[in-house]
Motif scaffolding. Structure first.
Motif, short mmCIF file in Angstrom:
data_model
loop_
_atom_site.label_atom_id
_atom_site.label_comp_id
_atom_site.label_asym_id
_atom_site.label_seq_id
_atom_site.Cartn_x
_atom_site.Cartn_y
_atom_site.Cartn_z
N SER A 29 0.83 -1.20 0.00
CA SER A 29 0.00 0.00 0.00
C SER A 29 0.87 1.25 0.00
O SER A 29 1.74 1.42 0.85
CB SER A 29 -0.90 -0.01 1.25
OG SER A 29 -1.71 1.14 1.27
N LEU A 30 0.61 2.11 -0.97
CA LEU A 30 1.31 3.40 -1.07
C LEU A 30 0.33 4.51 -0.67
O LEU A 30 -0.73 4.64 -1.28
CB LEU A 30 1.79 3.66 -2.49
CG LEU A 30 2.84 2.72 -3.05
CD1 LEU A 30 3.07 2.99 -4.53
CD2 LEU A 30 4.14 2.86 -2.26
N ALA A 31 0.67 5.27 0.35
CA ALA A 31 -0.15 6.40 0.77
C ALA A 31 0.54 7.68 0.28
O ALA A 31 1.68 7.94 0.64
CB ALA A 31 -0.29 6.41 2.28
N VAL A 32 -0.16 8.43 -0.54
CA VAL A 32 0.37 9.69 -1.06
C VAL A 32 -0.59 10.82 -0.68
O VAL A 32 -1.76 10.58 -0.39
CB VAL A 32 0.62 9.64 -2.59
CG1 VAL A 32 1.64 8.58 -2.94
CG2 VAL A 32 -0.66 9.39 -3.35
N HIS A 33 -0.08 12.05 -0.70
CA HIS A 33 -0.89 13.18 -0.25
C HIS A 33 -1.40 14.05 -1.39
O HIS A 33 -2.27 14.88 -1.17
CB HIS A 33 -0.08 14.05 0.73
CG HIS A 33 0.35 13.28 1.93
ND1 HIS A 33 -0.52 12.84 2.89
CD2 HIS A 33 1.57 12.85 2.32
CE1 HIS A 33 0.14 12.18 3.83
NE2 HIS A 33 1.41 12.17 3.50
N ASP A 34 -0.89 13.83 -2.59
CA ASP A 34 -1.23 14.68 -3.72
C ASP A 34 -1.89 13.82 -4.82
O ASP A 34 -1.29 12.85 -5.27
CB ASP A 34 0.06 15.32 -4.24
CG ASP A 34 -0.15 16.19 -5.46
OD1 ASP A 34 -1.29 16.64 -5.71
OD2 ASP A 34 0.84 16.44 -6.17
N PRO A 35 -3.09 14.19 -5.27
CA PRO A 35 -3.75 13.42 -6.33
C PRO A 35 -2.91 13.30 -7.60
O PRO A 35 -2.91 12.25 -8.25
CB PRO A 35 -5.03 14.20 -6.60
CG PRO A 35 -5.30 14.96 -5.36
CD PRO A 35 -3.95 15.28 -4.78
N ALA A 36 -2.16 14.34 -7.93
CA ALA A 36 -1.31 14.28 -9.13
C ALA A 36 -0.20 13.23 -8.96
O ALA A 36 0.15 12.53 -9.91
CB ALA A 36 -0.70 15.65 -9.42
N GLU A 37 0.32 13.10 -7.75
CA GLU A 37 1.33 12.08 -7.47
C GLU A 37 0.71 10.68 -7.55
O GLU A 37 1.33 9.76 -8.08
CB GLU A 37 1.97 12.32 -6.09
CG GLU A 37 3.03 11.32 -5.71
CD GLU A 37 4.33 11.42 -6.51
OE1 GLU A 37 5.28 10.71 -6.15
OE2 GLU A 37 4.42 12.18 -7.50
N ALA A 38 -0.49 10.52 -7.05
CA ALA A 38 -1.19 9.24 -7.18
C ALA A 38 -1.38 8.88 -8.65
O ALA A 38 -1.16 7.72 -9.05
CB ALA A 38 -2.54 9.30 -6.46
N GLU A 39 -1.75 9.84 -9.45
CA GLU A 39 -1.95 9.60 -10.89
C GLU A 39 -0.63 9.25 -11.57
O GLU A 39 -0.58 8.34 -12.41
CB GLU A 39 -2.60 10.83 -11.53
CG GLU A 39 -4.03 11.01 -11.08
CD GLU A 39 -4.64 12.35 -11.47
OE1 GLU A 39 -4.05 13.08 -12.28
OE2 GLU A 39 -5.73 12.65 -10.94
N ARG A 40 0.45 9.92 -11.22
CA ARG A 40 1.76 9.64 -11.81
C ARG A 40 2.21 8.22 -11.48
O ARG A 40 2.66 7.47 -12.35
CB ARG A 40 2.79 10.66 -11.31
CG ARG A 40 4.16 10.53 -11.97
CD ARG A 40 5.21 11.38 -11.27
NE ARG A 40 5.54 10.89 -9.95
CZ ARG A 40 6.31 9.82 -9.70
NH1 ARG A 40 6.82 9.12 -10.69
NH2 ARG A 40 6.56 9.46 -8.46
N ILE A 41 2.08 7.84 -10.22
CA ILE A 41 2.49 6.50 -9.81
C ILE A 41 1.60 5.45 -10.46
O ILE A 41 2.09 4.43 -10.97
CB ILE A 41 2.47 6.38 -8.27
CG1 ILE A 41 3.58 7.26 -7.67
CG2 ILE A 41 2.63 4.92 -7.83
CD1 ILE A 41 3.51 7.41 -6.17
N TYR A 42 0.30 5.68 -10.48
CA TYR A 42 -0.62 4.75 -11.14
C TYR A 42 -0.25 4.58 -12.61
O TYR A 42 -0.19 3.45 -13.12
CB TYR A 42 -2.06 5.25 -11.00
CG TYR A 42 -3.07 4.37 -11.69
CD1 TYR A 42 -3.49 3.19 -11.09
CD2 TYR A 42 -3.60 4.72 -12.92
CE1 TYR A 42 -4.43 2.38 -11.72
CE2 TYR A 42 -4.52 3.92 -13.55
CZ TYR A 42 -4.93 2.75 -12.95
OH TYR A 42 -5.85 1.93 -13.58
N ASP A 43 0.02 5.67 -13.28
CA ASP A 43 0.40 5.59 -14.70
C ASP A 43 1.64 4.73 -14.88
O ASP A 43 1.73 3.97 -15.84
CB ASP A 43 0.64 6.99 -15.28
CG ASP A 43 -0.65 7.77 -15.49
OD1 ASP A 43 -1.74 7.16 -15.45
OD2 ASP A 43 -0.56 9.00 -15.67
#
Length: 137
Positions: A82-96
């Motif tokens: 599980s990766l917990a991130v604080h920024d939606p853009a960072e979540a999108e980058r990692i998901y991509d």
């Protein structure tokens, strides 16, 4: 006490860890092949360069791994990293980065608890959750 996930790869531990290092901005602390170790005599010649132990620091957490001998490879199940991130853009980058060649179990999306949440099994066989929680007021 510290709890650290330990992943077993099907001969591609080094490739996976180098990819995770680049994608997550993490630090590989150890990447030890069988060659040159006391364990070298216990594995076949074609397994000498496979990873006996690897350790990566991601934030405050250690992720450890190795290549599993072919006769003992099992599909990971019953857990996710599980990766917990604080920024939606960072979540999108990692998901991509993780979704390329992955089995998507839940695409990245907003949920009642998160700005972004996703579940997938990446091309290396690692099951992940990405969670970007909603801000608390």
């Amino acid at each position: 006490m510290q709890v650290s996930p330990y992943l077993f790869f099907n001969g591609n531990c080094q490739e996976a860890f180098e990819y995770y290092q680049q994608l997550l901005g993490s630090e590989i602390l150890a990447m030890l092949p069988h060659t040159g170790s006391p364990a070298a005599e216990q594995v076949p010649a074609d397994f000498q360069e496979k990873i006996m132990h690897a350790c990566m620091k991601i934030g405050d957490t250690m992720l450890m791994a190795s290549d599993c001998p072919p006769d003992f490879v099992e599909k990971p199940q019953g857990f996710k990293v599980s990766l917990a991130v604080h920024d939606p853009a960072e979540a999108e980058r990692i998901y991509d980065g993780l979704q390329e060649g992955a089995e998507i179990q839940m695409p990245l999306q907003e949920t009642f608890w998160a700005q972004r949440f996703a579940m997938l099994i990446d091309r290396f066989g690692t099951p992940w959750m990405i969670n970007c929680g909603k801000p608390t007021e």
